[in-house]
Design a protein around this motif. Structure first.
Motif, short mmCIF file in Angstrom:
data_model
loop_
_atom_site.label_atom_id
_atom_site.label_comp_id
_atom_site.label_asym_id
_atom_site.label_seq_id
_atom_site.Cartn_x
_atom_site.Cartn_y
_atom_site.Cartn_z
N MET A 1 0.85 -1.20 0.00
CA MET A 1 0.00 0.00 0.00
C MET A 1 0.88 1.24 0.00
N ILE A 2 0.57 2.19 -0.89
CA ILE A 2 1.33 3.43 -0.96
C ILE A 2 0.59 4.47 -0.14
N CYS A 3 1.28 5.20 0.69
CA CYS A 3 0.63 6.19 1.54
C CYS A 3 1.26 7.55 1.32
N ASN A 4 0.45 8.59 1.42
CA ASN A 4 0.91 9.95 1.19
C ASN A 4 0.78 10.76 2.46
N ASP A 5 1.50 10.35 3.48
CA ASP A 5 1.36 11.01 4.78
C ASP A 5 2.27 12.23 4.95
N ASP A 6 3.27 12.37 4.08
CA ASP A 6 4.25 13.43 4.27
C ASP A 6 4.45 14.18 2.96
N PRO A 7 3.45 14.98 2.55
CA PRO A 7 3.53 15.65 1.27
C PRO A 7 4.70 16.60 1.20
N VAL A 8 5.26 16.70 -0.01
CA VAL A 8 6.37 17.59 -0.23
C VAL A 8 5.86 18.85 -0.88
N LEU B 1 -4.51 18.63 -7.41
CA LEU B 1 -4.43 17.59 -6.38
C LEU B 1 -3.62 18.12 -5.20
N VAL B 2 -4.28 18.92 -4.41
CA VAL B 2 -3.64 19.66 -3.32
C VAL B 2 -3.05 18.72 -2.28
N GLY B 3 -1.77 18.92 -1.98
CA GLY B 3 -1.13 18.17 -0.91
C GLY B 3 -0.91 16.69 -1.19
N GLN B 4 -1.00 16.28 -2.46
CA GLN B 4 -0.89 14.85 -2.80
C GLN B 4 0.34 14.58 -3.66
N GLU B 5 1.42 15.30 -3.40
CA GLU B 5 2.59 15.21 -4.28
C GLU B 5 3.18 13.80 -4.37
N LYS B 6 3.27 13.11 -3.24
CA LYS B 6 3.86 11.76 -3.29
C LYS B 6 2.96 10.79 -4.05
N ALA B 7 1.64 10.90 -3.84
CA ALA B 7 0.72 10.05 -4.58
C ALA B 7 0.79 10.36 -6.07
N VAL B 8 0.89 11.63 -6.42
CA VAL B 8 1.00 12.02 -7.83
C VAL B 8 2.27 11.44 -8.45
N GLU B 9 3.34 11.42 -7.70
CA GLU B 9 4.59 10.87 -8.23
C GLU B 9 4.42 9.39 -8.57
N VAL B 10 3.70 8.65 -7.72
CA VAL B 10 3.44 7.24 -7.99
C VAL B 10 2.62 7.09 -9.28
N ARG C 1 -10.54 -5.69 -3.25
CA ARG C 1 -9.41 -4.88 -2.80
C ARG C 1 -8.11 -5.66 -2.77
N SER C 2 -8.19 -6.98 -2.56
CA SER C 2 -6.97 -7.79 -2.50
C SER C 2 -6.29 -7.92 -3.86
N ARG C 3 -7.00 -7.58 -4.93
CA ARG C 3 -6.45 -7.71 -6.28
C ARG C 3 -6.12 -6.37 -6.91
N CYS C 4 -6.17 -5.31 -6.09
CA CYS C 4 -5.86 -3.96 -6.58
C CYS C 4 -4.58 -3.43 -5.94
N ARG C 5 -3.89 -2.59 -6.66
CA ARG C 5 -2.79 -1.84 -6.07
C ARG C 5 -3.40 -0.64 -5.34
N ARG C 6 -3.00 -0.43 -4.09
CA ARG C 6 -3.63 0.60 -3.26
C ARG C 6 -2.81 1.89 -3.25
N LEU C 7 -3.53 2.99 -3.29
CA LEU C 7 -2.93 4.31 -3.19
C LEU C 7 -3.79 5.14 -2.26
N HIS C 8 -3.21 5.63 -1.18
CA HIS C 8 -3.99 6.38 -0.19
C HIS C 8 -3.65 7.86 -0.26
N LEU C 9 -4.69 8.68 -0.28
CA LEU C 9 -4.51 10.13 -0.29
C LEU C 9 -4.69 10.68 1.12
N ALA C 10 -3.89 11.68 1.47
CA ALA C 10 -3.98 12.28 2.79
C ALA C 10 -4.99 13.42 2.78
N THR C 11 -5.41 13.85 3.97
CA THR C 11 -6.24 15.05 4.08
C THR C 11 -5.38 16.26 3.76
#
Length: 418
Positions: free
Chosen positions: A1-8, A19-28, A171-181
Motif C-alpha cells: 500500500m502506498i501512503c501519502n502522509d508526508d507531502p512535499v 491535487l492539493v497536498g498529494q505530491e507523493k501520490a502524484v509521483e506514484v 481490494r486484495s487484487r488492486c494496487r492501493r494508493l492512499h490520499l492524505a487530508t
C-alpha cells in the motif's frame, strides 16, 4: 500500500495541478503513466484502489491518472486527450458516479463488457468507479473475473474512503494508493490561485472545509452555502426549550429534503422523458402496455437517490456540529491558545469566525457535557447510516445537545421546556 502522509512542496502542473497536498501520490501515478504500454512494469498495474477521506480528491486523482494514461505527454493538461478525459467525453474512459445507494450487478456487468473492448482512440480502456464502496456483493462477483483476468489494455480505477469499504476479494487484487487530508494552507492557496478568492476568505473557507476541497470551494464562492452553515453554527446557542429542538429538527430535515429535490429535479424529469420515449408514449399521453412496471422501477431509483442526497445533506449538518463542539472542547481543555485560533496549521479552531459563540458555550457547560454531545452526534450519524427516520434522529440529537432530555425528569429544570 502506498501512503501519502508526508507531502512535499513540489508544484504540481498539468492534469495534476489541483491535487492539493498529494505530491507523493502524484509521483506514484506519474511513474505508472510514463511506463511503456505493453511492457511489464512494476510501476503500472491494471487495477488500482484509490482511497482517502472525503474531499481529499479521490475521484480527481483517478480522472487525472486516466488522462495521463491517454496523453502522449503523460498528463500535459492541454491536449485533446487530457481535456476530453477530465470532462468525461473521452470515448475510451468510462466515468462511473452514482447518486443511488448501491451499484448493482447489471451495471457492473455492463462495465465489464465495455472494459473488455479495445481502445477506439486512446492508449488504454480506462474505467473509473468513483464510489466502489457501493458495489453490491453480486456486483463484486461480476467484477472479480474482469480484474483477475483483465484485457491487455484495460485499467480499472476504483475509489473509496478506505480499503475496508471495498469487498475483500476486490481490494486484495488492486494496487492501493492512499490520499492524505490536504493541509488548510494548501487548500487556501488553491482557492486563491485557481478561483481568485481573497486570501482571508480562502483561509476561513479552508478551515471550515476541514480538508474537503469541494466544500471549502463552495463556502468560498456561495453566499447561500455560508448562510446555511452560519445557521447551523447558531444552533448550540439558540436552542432553549424542547419546542425549539423539535422545530429546529423539523426545519433541518425539511431543508435537506428541499436541497435533495432541487438537486434531482432536472435529472428526474430528463430520465422520465427518456424512459417514456423509449417505451413509445404517444403525444396523447396514452401509456403502452407493461409500461407501469418500468415507470415504477424508475421512480423507485429516483426515490433512493433523493433519500441518499437528503441523508448527505443532514450528514453535512452533523459534520458542522461535530467541528463546533470539537472547538468548544479545545477551548475548555486549553488545547488551542487564543493567539493561535486563526492559524492554518497546528492547534487552531476550525470555526475561528465563531469564536465569541464558542467561548460562550465553552464557559457555560462542562467538558464532560461537550464530550457527551460529540458522542451523541456520532450516534446520530450512525443512525442515519442505518436508516433510522431522519426527523427522529435530529430531534433526539438536538434534545441531547440542550440537555432537555434531563430537564423532563428534573422538576428543578422545567423552565427549559416552557
Amino acid at each position: 500500500m502506498i501512503c501519502n502522509d508526508d507531502p512535499v512542496s513540489d508544484v504540481l502542473t498539468g492534469v495534476w495541478a489541483d491535487l492539493v497536498g498529494q505530491e507523493k501520490a502524484v509521483e506514484v501515478l506519474r511513474r505508472a503513466a510514463e511506463s511503456q504500454p505493453g511492457r511489464s512494469s512494476h510501476a503500472m498495474s491494471h487495477a488500482w484502489l484509490i482511497t482517502g477521506p472525503p474531499g481529499s480528491g479521490r475521484s480527481n486523482a483517478a480522472k487525472a491518472f486516466a488522462a495521463a494514461l491517454q496523453c502522449a505527454e503523460h498528463g500535459c493538461g492541454q491536449c485533446n486527450a487530457c481535456r476530453t478525459t477530465l470532462s468525461g467525453a473521452h470515448p475510451d474512459v468510462t466515468l462511473v458516479r452514482t447518486e443511488a445507494l448501491s451499484i448493482g450487478v447489471d451495471e457492473v456487468r455492463e462495465l465489464v463488457r465495455r472494459a473488455a473492448m479495445n481502445p477506439a482512440h486512446g492508449r488504454h480502456q480506462v474505467v473509473v468507479v468513483e464510489d466502489a464502496d457501493r458495489i453490491t456483493e453480486r456486483g463484486a462477483d461480476a467484477l472479480l473475473k474482469a480484474i483477475e483476468e483483465p484485457a491487455p489494455k484495460t485499467v480499472w480505477l476504483l475509489c473509496a474512503p478506505t480499503p475496508e469499504d471495498v469487498i475483500v476479494t476486490i481490494r486484495s487484487r488492486c494496487r492501493r494508493l492512499h490520499l492524505a487530508t490536504p493541509r488548510d494552507e494548501a487548500v487556501a492557496d488553491l482557492l486563491t490561485r485557481r478561483d481568485g478568492i481573497p486570501p482571508e476568505m480562502a483561509a476561513e473557507a479552508a478551515r471550515a472545509g476541514q480538508g474537503h476541497i469541494g466544500r471549502a470551494r463552495r463556502l468560498a464562492r456561495d453566499e447561500e452555502a455560508r448562510a446555511r452553515r452560519n445557521a447551523i453554527g447558531e444552533l448550540p446557542t439558540r436552542l432553549r426549550s424542547l419546542g425549539d429542538c423539535l422545530q429546529a429538527a423539523e426545519d433541518l430535515v425539511n431543508q435537506a429534503s428541499e436541497e435533495a429535490a432541487a438537486a434531482t429535479a432536472e435529472s428526474d424529469a430528463a430520465e422520465r422523458a427518456e424512459l417514456e420515449k423509449a417505451l413509445g408514449f404517444g403525444s396523447s399521453g396514452a401509456r403502452p402496455r407493461n409500461a407501469q412496471a418500468a415507470i415504477r422501477d424508475l421512480e423507485k431509483q429516483q426515490a433512493a437517490r433523493s433519500k441518499r442526497l437528503q441523508r448527505d445533506a443532514l450528514d453535512r449538518v452533523l459534520t458542522e456540529l461535530t467541528a463546533y463542539h470539537r472547538d468548544v472542547l479545545a477551548i475548555q481543555t486549553g488545547a488551542v491558545r487564543p493567539e493561535e485560533e486563526n492559524a492554518l496549521r497546528g492547534a487552531r479552531l476550525v470555526n475561528a469566525g465563531w469564536s465569541a459563540s464558542l467561548h460562550r458555550v465553552a464557559h457555560s457547560q462542562s467538558p464532560e457535557h461537550t464530550v457527551a454531545t460529540i458522542d451523541a452526534i456520532l450516534d446520530a450519524r450512525n443512525s442515519l447510516e442505518h436508516g433510522v427516520t431522519p426527523l427522529l434522529v435530529m430531534e433526539t440529537l438536538l434534545i441531547t445537545m440542550t440537555g432537555a432530555a434531563r430537564s423532563l425528569a428534573n422538576p428543578a429544570c422545567q423552565g427549559l421546556t416552557k
